[in-house]
Design a protein around this motif. Sequence first.
Motif, PDB file in Angstrom:
ATOM      1  N   GLY A   1     -39.560 -21.702 -17.358  1.00 55.35           N
ATOM      2  CA  GLY A   1     -37.922 -22.064 -17.291  1.00 55.35           C
ATOM      3  C   GLY A   1     -37.719 -23.422 -16.961  1.00 55.35           C
ATOM      4  O   GLY A   1     -38.455 -24.240 -16.609  1.00 55.35           O
ATOM      5  N   LEU A   2     -36.456 -23.873 -17.567  1.00 57.69           N
ATOM      6  CA  LEU A   2     -36.114 -25.391 -17.487  1.00 57.69           C
ATOM      7  C   LEU A   2     -35.784 -25.794 -16.226  1.00 57.69           C
ATOM      8  O   LEU A   2     -36.469 -26.666 -15.757  1.00 57.69           O
ATOM      9  N   GLN A   3     -35.495 -24.888 -15.223  1.00 58.32           N
ATOM     10  CA  GLN A   3     -35.333 -25.351 -13.919  1.00 58.32           C
ATOM     11  C   GLN A   3     -36.605 -25.441 -13.197  1.00 58.32           C
ATOM     12  O   GLN A   3     -36.849 -26.334 -12.426  1.00 58.32           O
ATOM     13  N   ARG A   4     -37.506 -24.337 -13.445  1.00 63.93           N
ATOM     14  CA  ARG A   4     -38.780 -24.610 -12.908  1.00 63.93           C
ATOM     15  C   ARG A   4     -39.466 -25.808 -13.128  1.00 63.93           C
ATOM     16  O   ARG A   4     -40.201 -26.660 -12.409  1.00 63.93           O
ATOM     17  N   LEU A   5     -39.400 -26.196 -14.588  1.00 62.80           N
ATOM     18  CA  LEU A   5     -40.285 -27.136 -14.929  1.00 62.80           C
ATOM     19  C   LEU A   5     -39.425 -28.573 -14.288  1.00 62.80           C
ATOM     20  O   LEU A   5     -40.205 -29.644 -13.804  1.00 62.80           O
ATOM     21  N   THR A   6     -38.180 -28.643 -14.380  1.00 61.05           N
ATOM     22  CA  THR A   6     -37.490 -30.002 -13.843  1.00 61.05           C
ATOM     23  C   THR A   6     -38.085 -29.988 -12.192  1.00 61.05           C
ATOM     24  O   THR A   6     -37.950 -31.346 -11.758  1.00 61.05           O
ATOM     25  N   ASP A   7     -37.932 -28.828 -11.564  1.00 63.51           N
ATOM     26  CA  ASP A   7     -38.340 -29.117 -10.222  1.00 63.51           C
ATOM     27  C   ASP A   7     -39.618 -29.537  -9.759  1.00 63.51           C
ATOM     28  O   ASP A   7     -39.639 -30.548  -8.995  1.00 63.51           O
ATOM     29  N   ARG A   8     -40.583 -29.048 -10.710  1.00 66.09           N
ATOM     30  CA  ARG A   8     -41.947 -29.654 -10.794  1.00 66.09           C
ATOM     31  C   ARG A   8     -42.129 -31.059 -10.852  1.00 66.09           C
ATOM     32  O   ARG A   8     -42.802 -31.884 -10.283  1.00 66.09           O
ATOM     33  N   MET A   9     -41.496 -31.384 -12.174  1.00 66.96           N
ATOM     34  CA  MET A   9     -41.353 -32.835 -12.552  1.00 66.96           C
ATOM     35  C   MET A   9     -40.805 -33.726 -11.388  1.00 66.96           C
ATOM     36  O   MET A   9     -41.182 -34.799 -10.971  1.00 66.96           O
ATOM     37  N   ASN A  10     -39.621 -33.179 -10.667  1.00 63.24           N
ATOM     38  CA  ASN A  10     -38.978 -33.979  -9.571  1.00 63.24           C
ATOM     39  C   ASN A  10     -40.165 -34.216  -8.479  1.00 63.24           C
ATOM     40  O   ASN A  10     -39.975 -35.110  -7.886  1.00 63.24           O
ATOM     41  N   ALA A  11     -40.625 -33.047  -8.199  1.00 69.66           N
ATOM     42  CA  ALA A  11     -41.581 -33.041  -7.013  1.00 69.66           C
ATOM     43  C   ALA A  11     -42.815 -34.007  -7.205  1.00 69.66           C
ATOM     44  O   ALA A  11     -43.125 -34.681  -6.320  1.00 69.66           O
ATOM     45  N   LEU A  12     -43.260 -34.169  -8.482  1.00 66.92           N
ATOM     46  CA  LEU A  12     -44.234 -35.269  -8.721  1.00 66.92           C
ATOM     47  C   LEU A  12     -43.752 -36.410  -8.732  1.00 66.92           C
ATOM     48  O   LEU A  12     -44.460 -37.573  -8.492  1.00 66.92           O
ATOM     49  N   ALA A  13     -42.384 -36.568  -9.131  1.00 67.35           N
ATOM     50  CA  ALA A  13     -41.899 -38.089  -9.023  1.00 67.35           C
ATOM     51  C   ALA A  13     -41.637 -38.552  -7.655  1.00 67.35           C
ATOM     52  O   ALA A  13     -41.607 -39.876  -7.549  1.00 67.35           O
ATOM     53  N   VAL A  14     -41.418 -38.053  -6.653  1.00 68.77           N
ATOM     54  CA  VAL A  14     -41.605 -38.163  -5.267  1.00 68.77           C
ATOM     55  C   VAL A  14     -42.837 -39.023  -4.750  1.00 68.77           C
ATOM     56  O   VAL A  14     -42.461 -40.145  -4.385  1.00 68.77           O
ATOM     57  N   ASP A  15     -43.784 -38.667  -5.343  1.00 70.20           N
ATOM     58  CA  ASP A  15     -45.132 -39.510  -5.156  1.00 70.20           C
ATOM     59  C   ASP A  15     -45.751 -40.096  -6.116  1.00 70.20           C
ATOM     60  O   ASP A  15     -46.714 -40.811  -5.810  1.00 70.20           O
ATOM     61  N   ALA A  16     -44.740 -40.432  -7.027  1.00 68.74           N
ATOM     62  CA  ALA A  16     -45.231 -41.398  -8.178  1.00 68.74           C
ATOM     63  C   ALA A  16     -45.615 -42.801  -7.605  1.00 68.74           C
ATOM     64  O   ALA A  16     -44.953 -43.366  -6.688  1.00 68.74           O
ATOM     65  N   PRO A  17     -46.580 -43.321  -7.974  1.00 70.15           N
ATOM     66  CA  PRO A  17     -46.924 -44.726  -7.351  1.00 70.15           C
ATOM     67  C   PRO A  17     -46.465 -45.956  -7.835  1.00 70.15           C
ATOM     68  O   PRO A  17     -46.953 -46.586  -8.745  1.00 70.15           O
ATOM     69  N   THR A  18     -45.213 -46.014  -7.526  1.00 71.61           N
ATOM     70  CA  THR A  18     -44.288 -47.171  -7.995  1.00 71.61           C
ATOM     71  C   THR A  18     -45.083 -48.606  -7.883  1.00 71.61           C
ATOM     72  O   THR A  18     -45.356 -48.852  -6.796  1.00 71.61           O
ATOM     73  N   VAL A  19     -44.809 -49.441  -8.844  1.00 76.18           N
ATOM     74  CA  VAL A  19     -45.374 -50.735  -8.680  1.00 76.18           C
ATOM     75  C   VAL A  19     -44.430 -51.647  -8.825  1.00 76.18           C
ATOM     76  O   VAL A  19     -43.690 -51.738  -9.848  1.00 76.18           O
ATOM     77  N   GLU A  20     -44.213 -52.598  -7.764  1.00 74.70           N
ATOM     78  CA  GLU A  20     -43.122 -53.527  -7.807  1.00 74.70           C
ATOM     79  C   GLU A  20     -43.349 -54.443  -8.959  1.00 74.70           C
ATOM     80  O   GLU A  20     -44.212 -55.079  -9.389  1.00 74.70           O
ATOM     81  N   ALA A  21     -42.222 -54.564  -9.756  1.00 74.83           N
ATOM     82  CA  ALA A  21     -41.948 -55.624 -10.968  1.00 74.83           C
ATOM     83  C   ALA A  21     -42.016 -56.974 -10.329  1.00 74.83           C
ATOM     84  O   ALA A  21     -42.633 -57.974 -10.910  1.00 74.83           O
ATOM     85  N   VAL A  22     -41.746 -57.278  -9.037  1.00 76.51           N
ATOM     86  CA  VAL A  22     -41.954 -58.847  -8.453  1.00 76.51           C
ATOM     87  C   VAL A  22     -41.720 -58.235  -6.853  1.00 76.51           C
ATOM     88  O   VAL A  22     -41.323 -57.209  -6.683  1.00 76.51           O
ATOM     89  N   PRO A  23     -42.193 -59.160  -5.970  1.00 78.84           N
ATOM     90  CA  PRO A  23     -42.088 -58.786  -4.492  1.00 78.84           C
ATOM     91  C   PRO A  23     -40.456 -58.505  -4.267  1.00 78.84           C
ATOM     92  O   PRO A  23     -39.838 -59.205  -4.326  1.00 78.84           O
ATOM     93  N   LEU A  24     -40.339 -57.182  -3.796  1.00 77.87           N
ATOM     94  CA  LEU A  24     -38.887 -56.807  -3.813  1.00 77.87           C
ATOM     95  C   LEU A  24     -38.295 -57.087  -2.449  1.00 77.87           C
ATOM     96  O   LEU A  24     -36.979 -57.607  -2.591  1.00 77.87           O
ATOM     97  N   ARG A  25     -39.006 -57.033  -1.404  1.00 75.09           N
ATOM     98  CA  ARG A  25     -38.166 -57.195  -0.107  1.00 75.09           C
ATOM     99  C   ARG A  25     -37.673 -58.651   0.109  1.00 75.09           C
ATOM    100  O   ARG A  25     -36.531 -59.041   0.355  1.00 75.09           O
TER     101      ARG A  25
END
Length: 231
Positions: free
Chosen positions: A80-104
């Motif tokens: 189902g759409l909601q089940r797939l969306t929820d799983r995608m969002n759960a994986l997104a929380v832990d996505a290893p984001t890489v700073e484009a430049v030093p952000l702080r």
Amino acid sequence: MIQGLIFDKDGTLFDFRRSWGGWALSLLDELADSPAHRAVLAEAIGFHPETVDFAPHSPVIAATAPEIAAVMLPHLPGMGLQRLTDRMNALAVDAPTVEAVPLRPLFTALRGRGLKIGLATNDTERPARAHLGNHAILDLFDFIAGYDSGYGGKPAPGQLQAFARQTGLDPARIAMVGDSRHDLEAGRAAGMVCVAVLTGVAGAAELAPHADVVLPDIGGLPDWLDAFVPA
């Protein structure tokens, strides 16, 4: 002159390919039941697993999670759409984001100029806050909106208009900073200055007609602000 900045997240604060390639690989590994099925799903989202890169038309670049899920759903019988969306969002929380430049350091300097800072993303708000927190910049934002925060998603201007209302700023004194046409179209619709950056997938030729300026990355903002002259 410019009194506020509202940023897109992926491809703007974070290098798009290096951040979301791993998320896409994890998603395909979880959903696919064979190499052929994996290839079909990858094609649906415009992703090239062999190079860990995205096609310019990929919905992952600027669409919301339900929109991305919708293009995969025909290839996932029984999901189902909601089940797939929820799983995608759960994986997104832990996505290893890489700073484009030093952000702080950059955002500390921008706040030091007295600027109001916002985030407008087509991601959901929960992963967005997690990603900002992971990079120790959550406290530097006055406003954070995902597509599920009640203001809609880009290219509609609702998130940007909400930022202007919350901060009390004239939209003409706010710059929208993003890496896609969705970002820039939202900025135009909101009556803001539009700044394009090249840390996403789109190139300068695609973005320049929709932007007031194109920068290599958000690290160029302080110099641009110093030189800014309103049209």
